[in-house]
Design an enzyme around this catalytic site. Structure first.
Site, PDB file in Angstrom:
ATOM      1  N   LYS A  30     -19.295 -17.059   1.472  1.00 37.09           N
ATOM      2  CA  LYS A  30     -20.724 -16.949   1.757  1.00 37.09           C
ATOM      3  C   LYS A  30     -21.537 -16.225   0.692  1.00 37.09           C
ATOM      4  CE  LYS A  30     -20.532 -17.287   6.732  1.00 37.09           C
ATOM      5  NZ  LYS A  30     -20.620 -16.560   7.992  1.00 37.09           N
TER       6      LYS A  30
ATOM      7  N   ARG B 106       0.812  -1.219   0.000  1.00 35.15           N
ATOM      8  CA  ARG B 106       0.000   0.000   0.000  1.00 35.15           C
ATOM      9  C   ARG B 106       0.846   1.271   0.000  1.00 35.15           C
ATOM     10  NH1 ARG B 106      -4.942  -2.021   3.879  1.00 35.15           N
ATOM     11  NH2 ARG B 106      -6.294  -2.599   2.142  1.00 35.15           N
TER      12      ARG B 106
ATOM     13  N   GLY C 246     -11.251  -7.997  -4.192  1.00 32.31           N
ATOM     14  CA  GLY C 246     -11.591  -8.794  -3.006  1.00 32.31           C
ATOM     15  C   GLY C 246     -10.315  -9.238  -2.320  1.00 32.31           C
ATOM     16  N   GLY C 247     -10.251  -9.042  -1.013  1.00 25.04           N
ATOM     17  CA  GLY C 247      -9.030  -9.306  -0.256  1.00 25.04           C
ATOM     18  C   GLY C 247      -8.457 -10.688  -0.490  1.00 25.04           C
TER      19      GLY C 247
ATOM     20  N   ASN D 141     -14.124 -12.088  -8.296  1.00 27.31           N
ATOM     21  CA  ASN D 141     -14.198 -11.758  -6.876  1.00 27.31           C
ATOM     22  C   ASN D 141     -14.532 -13.016  -6.085  1.00 27.31           C
ATOM     23  OD1 ASN D 141     -16.335 -11.055  -4.552  1.00 27.31           O
ATOM     24  ND2 ASN D 141     -14.717  -9.547  -4.592  1.00 27.31           N
TER      25      ASN D 141
ATOM     26  N   GLY E 259     -12.993  -4.233   0.586  1.00 24.55           N
ATOM     27  CA  GLY E 259     -14.357  -3.732   0.785  1.00 24.55           C
ATOM     28  C   GLY E 259     -14.745  -2.693  -0.254  1.00 24.55           C
TER      29      GLY E 259
HETATM   30  P1  ADP Z   1     -12.814 -12.099  -1.197  1.00 24.73           P
HETATM   31  O1  ADP Z   1     -12.051 -11.617  -0.010  1.00 24.73           O
HETATM   32  O2  ADP Z   1     -11.930 -12.316  -2.385  1.00 24.73           O
HETATM   33  O3  ADP Z   1     -14.003 -11.255  -1.498  1.00 24.73           O
HETATM   34  P2  ADP Z   1     -14.318 -13.949   0.397  1.00 24.73           P
HETATM   35  O4  ADP Z   1     -13.866 -13.240   1.618  1.00 24.73           O
HETATM   36  O5  ADP Z   1     -15.715 -13.832  -0.012  1.00 24.73           O
HETATM   37  O6  ADP Z   1     -13.365 -13.556  -0.831  1.00 24.73           O
HETATM   38  O7  ADP Z   1     -14.064 -15.491   0.566  1.00 24.73           O
HETATM   39  C1  ADP Z   1     -12.797 -16.045   0.754  1.00 24.73           C
HETATM   40  C2  ADP Z   1     -12.862 -17.273   1.608  1.00 24.73           C
HETATM   41  O8  ADP Z   1     -13.722 -18.251   1.049  1.00 24.73           O
HETATM   42  C3  ADP Z   1     -11.510 -17.924   1.719  1.00 24.73           C
HETATM   43  O9  ADP Z   1     -11.053 -17.822   3.035  1.00 24.73           O
HETATM   44  C4  ADP Z   1     -11.762 -19.362   1.303  1.00 24.73           C
HETATM   45  O10 ADP Z   1     -11.095 -20.289   2.099  1.00 24.73           O
HETATM   46  C5  ADP Z   1     -13.249 -19.512   1.460  1.00 24.73           C
HETATM   47  N1  ADP Z   1     -13.756 -20.620   0.653  1.00 24.73           N
HETATM   48  C6  ADP Z   1     -13.579 -20.843  -0.647  1.00 24.73           C
HETATM   49  N2  ADP Z   1     -14.131 -22.022  -1.019  1.00 24.73           N
HETATM   50  C7  ADP Z   1     -14.667 -22.579   0.104  1.00 24.73           C
HETATM   51  C8  ADP Z   1     -15.349 -23.800   0.381  1.00 24.73           C
HETATM   52  N3  ADP Z   1     -15.601 -24.668  -0.593  1.00 24.73           N
HETATM   53  N4  ADP Z   1     -15.743 -24.000   1.642  1.00 24.73           N
HETATM   54  C9  ADP Z   1     -15.494 -23.115   2.605  1.00 24.73           C
HETATM   55  N5  ADP Z   1     -14.850 -21.951   2.419  1.00 24.73           N
HETATM   56  C10 ADP Z   1     -14.429 -21.678   1.178  1.00 24.73           C
HETATM   57 MG    MG Z   2     -12.415 -11.803   2.177  1.00 16.16          MG
END
Ligand code: ADP
Ligand code: MG
Length: 670
Positions: A224, A35, A379-380, A343, A403
């Protein structure tokens, strides 16, 4: 459009810049400088332009919340907790200033403004040698930074605004926060612009929602459904396919009646998943779900990966990653895209045994980039995944804000970005009671051709009879369809009137209301115009509200009184939210059709007055953003001069709009 440092003069100016130096720290040592490095191009540019001082501000963690958590944890573990030491190692900005000095080398001297906070630093800043960079202490040591109450936010924002003639926001990672140093400060400085990092983020992320190069394919994964509903709904509008993977895929599969074993499922989101599937079907958006998986008996890094070759998952397993057949399917869908947005990882990529699917996706997206596809990763965790596979440099854009990027993809307006937006230059042609349909069609065709390369916002308002014809011709172009009036009622016994419902049906985007000819020839008063304004806004139209004084009123010195009355009464009951759909057109009536023009200085004075009025009614942010057109014998000869005035943001063109030879040069003026 957002305005950037490139568009302003920085020489000898004092600049206050919000950066996102919220980097991971351990015992006062920077753990990851991404950053900090990301802000350096803007810092160097500002210094190279000869800014007098450059004061940087950022948050770094959240001192009170973080300390509370750390203290609780230490107590639980039976360890001693030294608050001062903890804060010093994690939240103080001094080590960041030292780090930045190393990065800038001989470019500039970096001075830390002191641990006593962000207030009362004007003397320190103004006492520095020209070209010095001053780093303020962590803004979140002040509770006003994140306050809910505007008064508290403003207290800190005002203090920070004292340190600059210009506010630069380059903190994309915090752009979704409505904080004192990210947004409120813009109320108290004359000029607010974006830095290069912010510009790049907005330029890649915003078009995905507003106008992507199509076909757009979106890959949405992560844990989720609940955290991704808004982004799924937003992407449905433009995507040709939605690839759904990761933990959230199992809620969708369950909604389709598939067996998901012990996989992560949000039972309360099954209905939502069904609704999204239904909406996709309606919009003809292909939904791509996993057809095979890599499963495990438990959620653990050491769990043994088990191949599940079909879509249904046995009871004792949970889906941890997508399988090889799914990757083949993904590849096929991704090959149709001209833009890909990604994402959310498609598997538990943090555990090596379940990282393959996400790695394959990353490779596919990287390969697409090499083929000229626009690829954006936000996405983080998705960014962490791309970094883990060392493919970040192979993407068109990897967002620095988790975010913030998600909220932009959801189609939300981000406070930290909004304050850097400059007003559109908006050129509208009012065709009045001219032209038959074939004549109008010819003009519309000529304008579509000529304005294709025009950079401003355009609108033509033909007579009611030509709306359908012209609407068909300008559809898909950069010209919007306007109507010259509407009735004050939705429908009923109103002989000779045209209603908003009928205009909606014809694809009208904007309605011109309160035009001087409506006011003076057809005797429409402020109350009637206000009724029409509210009705049009209620039905989702944009509105051009015309105001302006007659010659008699001008000669009696009533310019301001008339503009005030017409603006206030015209906008009565219009909410701040709806105001973003209103353009004001200032037309000195004596200059319409008479060939007389107000001098640019006269016009500017009236526009400035109207803007100040909007500020009183709706606040400074709204005043900065409202577009005020000038209308009164605008011609190719005077357009550029008028438009160059600070508060003149475009033109409502009458007579000169009914010929391409005169309208195009006005529309293309700089
Ligand atoms: P981002 O930060 O890119 O927006 P999210 O925070 O929504 O992504 O989701 C990332 C998380 O989703 C990761 O920690 C990953 O381990 C989890 N994940 C991915 N696939 C699965 C799965 N099949 N079951 C449970 N968790 C999962
Ligand atoms: Mg995340």
């Amino acid at each position: 459009m957002i305005k950037t440092v490139k568009s302003i003069n920085l020489k000898d100016k004092r600049v206050i810049m919000r950066v996102d130096f919220n980097v991971p720290m351990k015992d006062g040592v920077v753990q990851d400088d991404t950053r900090i490095v990301a802000a350096i191009p803007t810092i160097k540019y500002i210094l190279a332009q000869g800014a007098k001082t450059l004061t940087l501000m950022s948050h770094l963690g959240d001192p009170s919340k973080d300390a509370e958590k750390a203290k609780t944890k230490a107590e639980k573990d039976g360890k001693a907790f030294d608050l001062d030491k903890y804060i010093k190692g994690k939240h103080r900005m001094a080590p960041i200033a030292v780090y930045l000095q190393k990065k800038l080398g001989k470019t500039a001297t970096v001075v830390f403004a002191g641990e006593d906070g962000c207030y009362k630093k004007k003397a320190v800043i103004d006492g520095q040698k020209p070209g010095t960079v001053i780093m303020l202490e962590n803004t979140r040591f002040h509770k006003e930074e994140t306050a809910k109450d505007a008064k508290d936010l403003d207290k800190l924002a005002k203090a920070l605004a004292e340190y600059g003639d210009i506010f630069v926001n380059d903190a994309f990672g915090t752009a979704h926060r409505d904080h004192a140093s990210t947004a409120s400060i813009a109320k108290f400085v004359p000029v607010s612009v974006a830095g290069f990092l912010m510009e790049k983020e907005v330029n890649y992320l915003e078009p995905i929602v507003t106008s992507p190069v199509k076909p757009l394919v979106a890959i949405i994964g992560g844990a989720k459904v609940s955290s991704k509903i808004a982004v799924l709904e937003s992407l449905l509008k433009n995507a040709s396919a939605l690839v759904i993977g990761g933990g959230m895929a199992y809620t969708f599969l369950k909604a389709q009646g598939k067996k998901v074993g012990k996989s992560l499922v949000e039972d309360d989101q099954i209905d939502t998943a069904k609704k999204i599937l239904e909406a996709a079907k309606k919009a003809a958006v292909e939904i791509v779900l996993p057809v095979d998986h890599v499963g495990a008996e438990k959620f653990d890094a050491a769990a043994k990966p088990v191949a599940v070759a079909a879509v249904n998952i046995p009871d004792k397993l949970m889906g941890m990653d997508v399988g090889p057949k799914t990757v083949v399917l993904y590849k096929k869908v991704l090959s149709t895209a001209k833009t890909i947005v990604w994402n959310g990882p498609v598997g538990v990529f943090e555990f090596d045994a379940f990282a393959k699917g996400t790695e394959e996706i990353a490779k596919l997206v990287a390969a697409a980039t090499a083929n000229g596809v626009i690829t954006v990763v936000g996405g983080g965790d998705s960014v962490a995944a791309v970094n883990k596979f060392m493919l970040a440099s192979k993407m068109s854009h990897v967002s620095t804000g988790g975010g913030a990027s998600l909220e932009l993809l959801e189609g939300k307006k981000l406070p930290g970005i909004e304050v850097t937006r400059s007003r559109d230059c908006f050129i509208a042609g009012n065709w009045k009671m001219h032209m038959t349909r074939p004549e109008a069609a010819n003009l519309a065709k000529a304008l579509v051709r000529s304005l294709k390369t025009g950079k401003h916002k355009y609108l033509v308002a033909p007579s009611f009879t030509a709306l359908e014809t012209v609407g068909g011709i300008i559809k898909g172009s950069n010209i919007q369809l306007g109507a010259q009036n509407c009735a004050a009622e939705e429908q009923g016994a109103h002989t000779g009137e045209v209603s908003v419902l009928q205009l909606k049906d014809l694809g009208v985007h904007t309605i011109i209301l309160g035009h001087s000819e409506r006011r003076h020839t057809y005797k429409e008063d402020d109350a009637l115009i206000n009724k029409k304004v509210k009705l049009a806004l209620k039905h989702g139209f944009e509105v051009i509200l015309c105001i302006g004084e007659t010659l008699e009123e001008r000669e009696k010195g009533k310019v301001e009184a008339v503009c005030k009355r017409q603006t206030e009464k015209g906008l009565e009951g219009v909410t701040l939210n709806d105001l973003s759909k209103v353009t004001i057109a200032y037309e000195p009536v004596w200059a319409i059709g008479t060939g007389k023009t107000a001098t640019p200085a006269d016009a500017q004075a009236a526009h400035k007055f109207v803007r100040a009025l909007v500020e009183k009614l709706y606040g400074s942010q709204a005043a900065k953003q409202i577009v005020i057109q000038y209308g009164g014998s605008v011609k190719p000869e005077n357009a550029a001069q008028l438009m160059a005035m600070e508060d003149i943001d475009g033109a409502l063109v009458g007579g000169a709009s009914i010929k391409a030879e005169t309208f195009v040069p006005i529309a293309k003026c700089n």
